[in-house]
Design a protein around this motif. Structure first.
Motif, short mmCIF file in Angstrom:
data_model
loop_
_atom_site.label_atom_id
_atom_site.label_comp_id
_atom_site.label_asym_id
_atom_site.label_seq_id
_atom_site.Cartn_x
_atom_site.Cartn_y
_atom_site.Cartn_z
N GLU A 248 -9.34 9.25 6.26
CA GLU A 248 -8.61 9.92 7.33
C GLU A 248 -9.41 9.76 8.60
OE1 GLU A 248 -7.49 14.45 8.46
OE2 GLU A 248 -6.63 13.71 6.57
N PRO B 143 -4.09 9.74 8.10
CA PRO B 143 -4.48 9.21 6.79
C PRO B 143 -4.34 7.69 6.79
CG PRO B 143 -2.32 10.22 6.66
CD PRO B 143 -2.82 10.48 8.06
N ASP C 291 -1.34 3.13 7.91
CA ASP C 291 -1.08 4.56 7.84
C ASP C 291 -0.56 4.85 6.43
OD1 ASP C 291 0.11 7.17 8.05
OD2 ASP C 291 0.36 6.90 10.20
N ARG C 292 -1.16 5.82 5.74
CA ARG C 292 -0.79 6.08 4.35
C ARG C 292 0.47 6.95 4.21
NH1 ARG C 292 -4.18 9.12 1.63
NH2 ARG C 292 -5.74 9.67 3.21
N ARG C 293 1.08 7.27 5.33
CA ARG C 293 2.27 8.09 5.26
C ARG C 293 3.54 7.24 5.24
NH1 ARG C 293 0.47 11.70 10.37
NH2 ARG C 293 0.17 9.55 11.09
N THR D 213 2.33 11.63 2.06
CA THR D 213 1.11 10.83 2.19
C THR D 213 0.72 10.30 0.81
OG1 THR D 213 0.33 12.16 4.06
CG2 THR D 213 -1.31 10.84 2.90
#
Length: 306
Positions: free
Chosen positions: A102, A107, A123-125, A130
């Protein structure tokens, strides 16, 4: 032959045998009925699920502390968001391939596929959720296949696209990331921190497990895709994706030109190639590898990455 070289010789041999058939999914919860690719396009790379362990709880150290074990010319992946920057050394990423992190409240997944020398941050979203990512042990077109731990869908590392599972068709949002030398990172981001070698795993950080792989006359490992006569298969390129257009600038051209001004989809951009980082995949010791330079691109609307 060193023990580490012998280990990876055996590993590559095992990968070659495993690649003769599509991978079996014992121990996976993946919804294989939903996919956007042919199942046979996936190949076992040899290691099992999580056989190459992603870093889920990264620790960081100061640049001064990191300078005790990383040389100025060594390559790192530089990621900066809202003025906060971090360096992810390839001497660590060659062994782990994914860091779930992060940065500035975002994230991120910082990824590196050694087989195609592709460093991409995402971006992990996706939507309002997430995700955390791991290394599946599978390849497609010699590129790492990631999986998310929440649905165990498969994702193409190079494109950030979900290709098998419940999240098929979803796309991760890329975050500008660049391979630069540690020295260049320190000059550009003097307050940025560095991924620590304290990963929770015992690895020979600083050694290149793929010694000699960075040879333009080879073929990518386990590549079974179409050939393109315009370039040799192992030629590195700077890739630009704007709108529906993709454009590649070969290192053989960018290295000589230094700076290339171009327009893609009516967007003016500049591609540059200067001296800087050594290769992470040349000599057995990364610090002793040959210099390959630092590349990047900028547009009027995006500085630091296209």
């Amino acid at each position: 032959m060193s023990r580490i070289a012998l280990l990876f010789l055996v590993l590559f041999a095992a990968r070659g045998l495993a690649a003769q058939q599509a991978p079996e999914l014992r121990g996976w919860a993946t919804n294989t009925q939903k996919r956007s690719i042919e199942w046979g396009e996936l190949m076992s790379g040899g290691p099992p699920k999580d056989g190459i362990p992603a870093i889920d709880t990264p620790r960081f150290v100061s640049q001064e502390a990191a300078s005790a074990w990383i040389e100025p010319q060594e390559p790192v992946i530089a990621v900066a968001i809202d003025g906060q920057a971090r360096a992810y050394p390839l001497q660590i990423l060659t062994w782990h391939e994914i860091v779930n992190d992060e940065l500035a409240g975002v994230p991120v997944a910082v990824t590196f596929c050694p087989l195609c020398y592709a460093a991409v941050a995402y971006d992990r979203r996706v939507g309002d959720r997430t995700y955390r990512f791991g290394v599946s042990g599978m390849l497609r077109y010699s590129d790492m296949i990631m999986f998310d731990r929440e649905t165990e869908s498969f994702w193409q590392q190079l494109t950030g696209e979900g290709i098998v599972g419940d999240l098929t068709g979803a796309h991760l949002t890329p975050i500008p990331a660049q391979i630069v030398s540690f020295k260049q990172f320190r000059a550009s981001y003097p307050t940025g921190d560095v991924l620590s070698r304290e990963t929770g795993h015992q690895r020979d950080y600083g050694r290149n497990p793929y010694a000699g792989y960075d040879d333009i006359d080879q073929r990518p490992f386990l590549y079974r895709g179409p050939d393109d006569p315009r370039l040799r298969p192992m030629e590195k390129v700077v890739t630009v994706h704007i709108g529906d257009a993709f454009q590649a600038y070969p290192y053989g051209i960018t290295r000589k030109a230094g700076v290339i001004n171009d327009t893609v989809e009516d967007v003016a951009l500049v591609v540059f190639h200067g001296k800087g980082a050594v290769s992470a995949l040349d000599a057995s010791s990364i610090a002793d590898s040959r210099e390959v330079g630092t590349t990047g691109c900028s547009t009027a609307r995006s500085m630091g990455g296209c």
